[in-house]
Motif scaffolding. Structure first.
Motif, PDB file in Angstrom:
ATOM      1  N   ASP A   1       0.959  -1.215   0.048  1.00  0.00           N
ATOM      2  CA  ASP A   1       0.101   0.050   0.062  1.00  0.00           C
ATOM      3  C   ASP A   1       1.071   1.183  -0.178  1.00  0.00           C
ATOM      4  OD1 ASP A   1      -1.648   2.227   0.579  1.00  0.00           O
ATOM      5  OD2 ASP A   1      -2.665   1.332   2.114  1.00  0.00           O
ATOM      6  N   ARG A   2       1.166   1.753  -1.024  1.00  0.00           N
ATOM      7  CA  ARG A   2       2.153   2.986  -1.352  1.00  0.00           C
ATOM      8  C   ARG A   2       1.543   4.282  -0.501  1.00  0.00           C
ATOM      9  NH1 ARG A   2       3.441   2.494  -7.748  1.00  0.00           N
ATOM     10  NH2 ARG A   2       1.508   1.005  -7.558  1.00  0.00           N
ATOM     11  N   ASP A   3       0.322   4.465  -0.321  1.00  0.00           N
ATOM     12  CA  ASP A   3      -0.141   5.370   0.319  1.00  0.00           C
ATOM     13  C   ASP A   3       0.300   5.221   1.739  1.00  0.00           C
ATOM     14  OD1 ASP A   3      -1.134   6.749  -1.820  1.00  0.00           O
ATOM     15  OD2 ASP A   3      -3.191   5.995  -1.216  1.00  0.00           O
ATOM     16  N   SER A   4       0.300   4.111   2.507  1.00  0.00           N
ATOM     17  CA  SER A   4       0.561   4.030   3.714  1.00  0.00           C
ATOM     18  C   SER A   4       2.341   4.076   3.927  1.00  0.00           C
ATOM     19  CB  SER A   4       0.328   2.548   4.299  1.00  0.00           C
ATOM     20  OG  SER A   4       1.257   1.368   3.661  1.00  0.00           O
TER      21      SER A   4
ATOM     22  N   ASP B   1       4.102   6.312   2.302  1.00  0.00           N
ATOM     23  CA  ASP B   1       4.274   7.687   2.430  1.00  0.00           C
ATOM     24  C   ASP B   1       4.059   8.224   3.464  1.00  0.00           C
ATOM     25  OD1 ASP B   1       5.467   8.025  -0.360  1.00  0.00           O
ATOM     26  OD2 ASP B   1       3.442   8.104  -1.209  1.00  0.00           O
TER      27      ASP B   1
END
Length: 276
Positions: free
Chosen positions: A57-60, A62
């Motif tokens: 989960d790339r948002d997590s 960042d």
């Protein structure tokens, strides 16, 4: 001024042991995991930020890096520890299982690394430590997908080290080999074992032989998560420009064989363990 390390996969095993060790030595620790609400030990330690990071989960990713910088001012080192082992016969392993193995063990490491590099470049300093495996140096049957992911990780780590050297950013690989106790690696590998004996009976004879070989290997001395954490901390603090740090008992002789034999002699040596 305290240094700060971000560790992925800190909910158990090597990641948790490393979080404890860095904290005990006066570091700020960003202990990341998929389900931080379940963590009860690290949350009690001052100087430890427990926060969510799922490498898929790339948002997590960042968000965790932002939270760490907001809390401690900067991040000095990254320990890419999150990973798991897909087990089973290749033919029986679905494409979805293979994709997930690479999403976690390879692309997840790449995504976390890419996300933190702008911060390291701005600081003109930083160290990335990737927790690899002996399965990135030698291969084992019924672990073809895991080995492929760790060989990819080793190649990525080595090449990245060359790219970042001139920027003042170090890259290292810590390589446990021989089996690590106190992790859920074997439990998950057993649960995810990909084979349907009724559907692929041609493999039965080989599997019986391989399982006997693995039983003997598992009976050998295993290192603890704390043993691996010690080497991670050594790599983090020794100031050396060393790329690879091996940790484990090579009683089986796989690492020695890989490094000391010519290619065919090595392959013949390994075949003797698994094919009868």
């Amino acid at each position: 001024m305290k240094k700060t390390v971000l560790i992925t996969g800190a909910s158990s095993g090597i990641g948790k042991a490393a979080s404890r060790l860095f904290h005990a030595n006066g570091w700020n620790v960003i202990a990341t995991m998929r389900s931080p609400d379940k963590e009860t030990e690290l949350t009690k330690l001052s100087g430890v930020l427990v926060t969510r990071l799922d490498v898929q989960d790339r948002d997590s990713v960042d968000a965790a890096i932002r939270a760490g910088i907001e809390k401690f001012g900067r991040i000095d080192q990254l320990v890419n520890n999150a990973g798991y082992g897909q087990n089973g016969i290749f033919e029986a392993t679905s494409r979805e299982k293979i994709q997930q193995q690479f999403d976690v063990n390879v692309f997840g490491v790449m995504d976390v690394t890419r996300a933190i590099l702008p911060h390291f470049r701005a600081n003109k300093a930083g160290l990335i430590i990737n927790v690899s495996s002996g399965a990135g140096l030698f291969t084992l049957p019924t672990l073809s997908i895991y080995c492929a992911s760790k060989f990819a990780l080793e190649g990525f780590t080595e090449a990245l080290a060359y790219e970042l050297l001139a920027l003042g950013i170090g890259v290292k690989s810590v390589i446990p080999h021989g089996g690590v106790a106190e992790t859920n690696f074997r439990d998950r590998a057993g649960t995810d074992f990909a084979i349907d004996p009724s559907g692929l009976p041609d493999y039965n004879t080989f599997l019986e032989s391989a399982q006997q070989a693995f039983a003997t290997m598992v009976a050998a001395k295993m290192m603890t998560s704390a043993d691996v954490a010690d080497v991670i901390y050594e790599a983090a603090t020794d100031g050396k420009n060393q790329l690879r740090y091996l940790v484990g008992d090579d009683a089986r002789g796989f690492v020695k064989a890989r490094h000391s034999m010519d290619d065919q002699a090595y392959v013949d040596f390994m075949r003797e363990h698994f094919a009868h």
